[in-house]
Design a protein around this motif. Structure first.
Motif, PDB file in Angstrom:
ATOM      1  N   GLY A 249      14.869   7.428   5.655  1.00 46.23           N
ATOM      2  CA  GLY A 249      14.703   5.932   5.793  1.00 46.23           C
ATOM      3  C   GLY A 249      13.190   6.101   5.197  1.00 46.23           C
ATOM      4  N   THR A 250      12.259   6.802   5.602  1.00 45.10           N
ATOM      5  CA  THR A 250      10.908   6.557   5.274  1.00 45.10           C
ATOM      6  C   THR A 250      10.825   6.798   3.629  1.00 45.10           C
ATOM      7  OG1 THR A 250      10.042   7.345   7.283  1.00 45.10           O
ATOM      8  CG2 THR A 250       8.623   7.584   5.439  1.00 45.10           C
ATOM      9  N   ASN A 251      11.549   7.738   3.146  1.00 42.06           N
ATOM     10  CA  ASN A 251      11.411   7.947   1.759  1.00 42.06           C
ATOM     11  C   ASN A 251      12.291   7.066   0.958  1.00 42.06           C
ATOM     12  OD1 ASN A 251       9.820  10.295   2.113  1.00 42.06           O
ATOM     13  ND2 ASN A 251      11.688  11.661   2.457  1.00 42.06           N
ATOM     14  N   VAL A 252      13.126   6.569   1.375  1.00 35.69           N
ATOM     15  CA  VAL A 252      13.966   5.183   0.743  1.00 35.69           C
ATOM     16  C   VAL A 252      13.140   4.108   0.653  1.00 35.69           C
ATOM     17  CG1 VAL A 252      15.849   3.471   1.041  1.00 35.69           C
ATOM     18  CG2 VAL A 252      16.298   5.857   1.183  1.00 35.69           C
ATOM     19  N   ALA A 253      12.264   3.988   1.773  1.00 32.91           N
ATOM     20  CA  ALA A 253      11.339   2.754   1.775  1.00 32.91           C
ATOM     21  C   ALA A 253      10.355   3.185   0.813  1.00 32.91           C
ATOM     22  CB  ALA A 253      10.645   2.675   3.213  1.00 32.91           C
ATOM     23  N   TYR A 254       9.697   4.148   0.624  1.00 27.12           N
ATOM     24  CA  TYR A 254       8.816   4.541  -0.590  1.00 27.12           C
ATOM     25  C   TYR A 254       9.492   4.180  -1.745  1.00 27.12           C
ATOM     26  CZ  TYR A 254       5.369   7.110  -3.170  1.00 27.12           C
ATOM     27  OH  TYR A 254       4.315   7.210  -4.060  1.00 27.12           O
ATOM     28  N   LEU A 255      10.470   4.710  -1.971  1.00 20.87           N
ATOM     29  CA  LEU A 255      11.219   4.506  -3.433  1.00 20.87           C
ATOM     30  C   LEU A 255      11.203   3.148  -3.688  1.00 20.87           C
ATOM     31  CD1 LEU A 255      14.200   6.817  -3.769  1.00 20.87           C
ATOM     32  CD2 LEU A 255      11.996   6.981  -4.814  1.00 20.87           C
ATOM     33  N   LEU A 256      11.620   1.919  -2.805  1.00 18.79           N
ATOM     34  CA  LEU A 256      11.653   0.484  -3.009  1.00 18.79           C
ATOM     35  C   LEU A 256       9.996   0.164  -3.211  1.00 18.79           C
ATOM     36  CD1 LEU A 256      14.183  -0.427  -0.188  1.00 18.79           C
ATOM     37  CD2 LEU A 256      14.668  -0.131  -2.683  1.00 18.79           C
ATOM     38  N   ILE A 257       9.247   0.544  -2.474  1.00 18.44           N
ATOM     39  CA  ILE A 257       7.778   0.154  -2.819  1.00 18.44           C
ATOM     40  C   ILE A 257       7.200   0.590  -4.030  1.00 18.44           C
ATOM     41  CG2 ILE A 257       5.533   0.407  -1.544  1.00 18.44           C
ATOM     42  CD1 ILE A 257       6.617   0.933   0.956  1.00 18.44           C
ATOM     43  N   ILE A 258       7.339   1.956  -4.373  1.00 17.54           N
ATOM     44  CA  ILE A 258       6.785   2.373  -5.527  1.00 17.54           C
ATOM     45  C   ILE A 258       7.352   1.631  -6.616  1.00 17.54           C
ATOM     46  CG2 ILE A 258       8.237   4.304  -5.898  1.00 17.54           C
ATOM     47  CD1 ILE A 258       5.733   5.841  -6.904  1.00 17.54           C
ATOM     48  N   ARG A 259       8.647   1.114  -6.488  1.00 20.27           N
ATOM     49  CA  ARG A 259       9.339   0.456  -7.754  1.00 20.27           C
ATOM     50  C   ARG A 259       8.523  -0.754  -8.068  1.00 20.27           C
ATOM     51  NH1 ARG A 259      13.287   3.313  -9.987  1.00 20.27           N
ATOM     52  NH2 ARG A 259      14.292   4.778  -8.743  1.00 20.27           N
ATOM     53  N   LYS A 260       8.053  -1.461  -7.002  1.00 11.83           N
ATOM     54  CA  LYS A 260       7.372  -3.044  -7.209  1.00 11.83           C
ATOM     55  C   LYS A 260       5.891  -2.709  -7.483  1.00 11.83           C
ATOM     56  CE  LYS A 260      10.877  -5.685  -6.725  1.00 11.83           C
ATOM     57  NZ  LYS A 260      11.021  -6.659  -7.808  1.00 11.83           N
ATOM     58  N   GLY A 261       5.496  -1.388  -7.236  1.00 11.08           N
ATOM     59  CA  GLY A 261       4.052  -1.044  -7.323  1.00 11.08           C
ATOM     60  C   GLY A 261       3.347  -0.954  -6.009  1.00 11.08           C
ATOM     61  N   ILE A 262       2.556   0.139  -5.821  1.00 12.20           N
ATOM     62  CA  ILE A 262       2.077   0.381  -4.466  1.00 12.20           C
ATOM     63  C   ILE A 262       0.997  -0.627  -4.180  1.00 12.20           C
ATOM     64  CG2 ILE A 262       0.577   1.895  -3.132  1.00 12.20           C
ATOM     65  CD1 ILE A 262       2.151   4.107  -4.745  1.00 12.20           C
ATOM     66  N   PRO A 263       0.743  -1.273  -2.929  1.00 17.51           N
ATOM     67  CA  PRO A 263      -0.149  -2.383  -2.942  1.00 17.51           C
ATOM     68  C   PRO A 263      -1.570  -1.443  -2.681  1.00 17.51           C
ATOM     69  CG  PRO A 263       1.131  -2.000  -0.821  1.00 17.51           C
ATOM     70  CD  PRO A 263       1.834  -1.129  -1.939  1.00 17.51           C
ATOM     71  N   ASP A 264      -2.619  -2.180  -2.950  1.00 16.51           N
ATOM     72  CA  ASP A 264      -3.984  -1.560  -3.023  1.00 16.51           C
ATOM     73  C   ASP A 264      -4.378  -2.037  -1.294  1.00 16.51           C
ATOM     74  OD1 ASP A 264      -4.789  -4.269  -2.666  1.00 16.51           O
ATOM     75  OD2 ASP A 264      -5.964  -4.218  -4.567  1.00 16.51           O
ATOM     76  N   ASN A 265      -5.505  -1.855  -1.127  1.00 18.39           N
ATOM     77  CA  ASN A 265      -6.079  -1.825   0.074  1.00 18.39           C
ATOM     78  C   ASN A 265      -7.268  -2.801   0.499  1.00 18.39           C
ATOM     79  OD1 ASN A 265      -4.902   0.510   1.275  1.00 18.39           O
ATOM     80  ND2 ASN A 265      -6.094   1.775  -0.369  1.00 18.39           N
ATOM     81  N   THR A 266      -7.206  -3.925  -0.584  1.00 18.11           N
ATOM     82  CA  THR A 266      -7.887  -5.103  -0.207  1.00 18.11           C
ATOM     83  C   THR A 266      -7.595  -5.929   0.771  1.00 18.11           C
ATOM     84  OG1 THR A 266      -6.442  -6.481  -1.906  1.00 18.11           O
ATOM     85  CG2 THR A 266      -8.563  -5.282  -2.834  1.00 18.11           C
ATOM     86  N   GLY A 267      -8.345  -6.709   1.079  1.00 19.42           N
ATOM     87  CA  GLY A 267      -8.100  -7.695   2.521  1.00 19.42           C
ATOM     88  C   GLY A 267      -9.322  -7.371   3.490  1.00 19.42           C
ATOM     89  N   ASN A 268      -9.770  -8.292   4.323  1.00 23.09           N
ATOM     90  CA  ASN A 268     -10.703  -8.432   5.295  1.00 23.09           C
ATOM     91  C   ASN A 268     -10.243  -7.818   6.356  1.00 23.09           C
ATOM     92  OD1 ASN A 268      -9.250 -10.423   6.490  1.00 23.09           O
ATOM     93  ND2 ASN A 268     -10.508 -12.013   5.347  1.00 23.09           N
TER      94      ASN A 268
END
Length: 339
Positions: A249-268
């Motif tokens: 499940g974790t690795n399927v989630a990662y595949l779905l995330i990386i296909r849209k682009g990994i989010p950066d770490n901006t934000g307060n």
């Protein structure tokens, strides 16, 4: 290392309050607490570093379960009826009395091992060696000190391992040999992890082209470790469906995330806190609902039971992807630059 006298002695000195303290400490080394810490790191600190830590913890869990099944050593309360499982407060019904080994370096008695391995209800949770709590604690705090380059975490790591190991021995859940084995497993995987961080594979792990369905060496390597090997382990009954489900499940989630682009770490700070809270809420709620469903559902065959066990952890793990989607919709990643 598989003697029971020390455990009996420690439990004879224990009090109700000390036992409660040890139960609290031992829960800090449980897989659920450790996963919660990693989720906070992923959504509140650094996505890439947090996800690399999660991979380290996933493989520590898999290797630990694999060794438990292959070695198949009993827990102390099976070996000696004088030892109480203080973690769950269950009465010891063992037919063995004082059957711990006499010599420090002796392995468990062959007759005890034979009787234990003939039990019909054996699962990875029945086995003692190596200690999963100690292995995961070693990997977590050691991995954090390496990846975040924190001197304070490096100092805290031996203390965290020692106190978790002591709690497991006092509560009657592990022998000295079990906790030593767990620390060695965690240490070996930490060494492999440190070499991985220094290699080019670390950067390739975050490139979308390495997760396309094509026959390239790196693609085959990543897909093998993320999917093929865990599925093979599960098919051979070397790991539980719970463990396999969370990894997949974790690795399927990662595949779905990386296909849209990994989010950066901006934000307060507020945005980071909200992101972590959303991720923990979705993970916790999905786990709770599926636990209730799993406990009340009626299964008619082993295939249904296996599938339900797989989904019980697969779906909560997938909430990592859902949390990223929700946080992006709520614009909790600042400008949300895609890496």
């Amino acid at each position: 290392m598989f003697q029971t006298e020390l455990l009996v002695y420690l439990q004879s000195l224990g009090t109700q309050w000390f036992t409660l303290l040890m139960i609290l400490i031992t829960k800090m080394g449980s897989s659920r607490v450790i996963v919660a810490i990693i989720v906070i790191a992923i959504f509140g600190v650094d996505f890439k570093k947090g996800f690399l830590l999660l991979q380290l913890l996933l493989w520590t869990g898999l290797v630990t379960e694999l060794l438990k099944v292959l070695v198949a050593f009993p827990r102390p309360d099976f070996v000696d009826s004088r030892i109480v499982n203080l973690e769950f407060g269950t009465k010891n019904s063992s037919s063995f009395i004082g059957n711990g080994e006499k010599g420090f370096f002796e392995l468990p008695d062959k007759q005890i091992l034979k009787a234990f391995r003939l039990e019909e209800t054996l699962t990875p949770f029945s086995f003692g060696f190596p200690s999963g709590h100690v292995a995961l604690t070693t990997a977590l705090w050691g991995g954090c000190s390496i990846i975040f380059k924190s001197r304070m975490l490096k100092i805290m790591t031996p203390f965290a391992i020692t106190i978790i190991a002591f709690s497991r021995i006092y509560l009657g859940r592990h022998f000295i040999g079990d906790v030593l084995g767990g620390s060695i497993v965690g240490l070996i995987l930490l060494i492999v992890f440190s070499y991985f961080l220094k290699s080019s594979l670390k950067d390739h792990f975050f490139k979308i082209e390495n997760f396309e369905l094509v026959f390239r060496p790196k693609n085959l390597l990543f897909y093998s470790f993320m999917f093929v090997i865990p599925i093979c382990f599960m098919a051979l009954s070397l790991i539980s469906t719970d463990a396999a489900g969370f990894v997949l499940g974790t690795n399927v989630a990662y595949l779905l995330i990386i296909r849209k682009g990994i989010p950066d770490n901006t934000g307060n700070t507020k945005q980071r806190a909200i992101r972590a809270s959303i991720a923990l809420l979705l993970l916790g709620l999905s786990s709770l609902v599926l636990d209730l469903w799993f406990n009340t559902a009626v299964t008619t065959n082993s295939l249904q039971f296996t599938l339900m066990g797989l989904l019980k952890t697969f779906i909560p793990a997938c909430t990592i992807w859902i949390s990223v989607v929700v946080c992006r919709k709520l614009e909790l990643y600042g400008k949300d630059k895609v890496l």
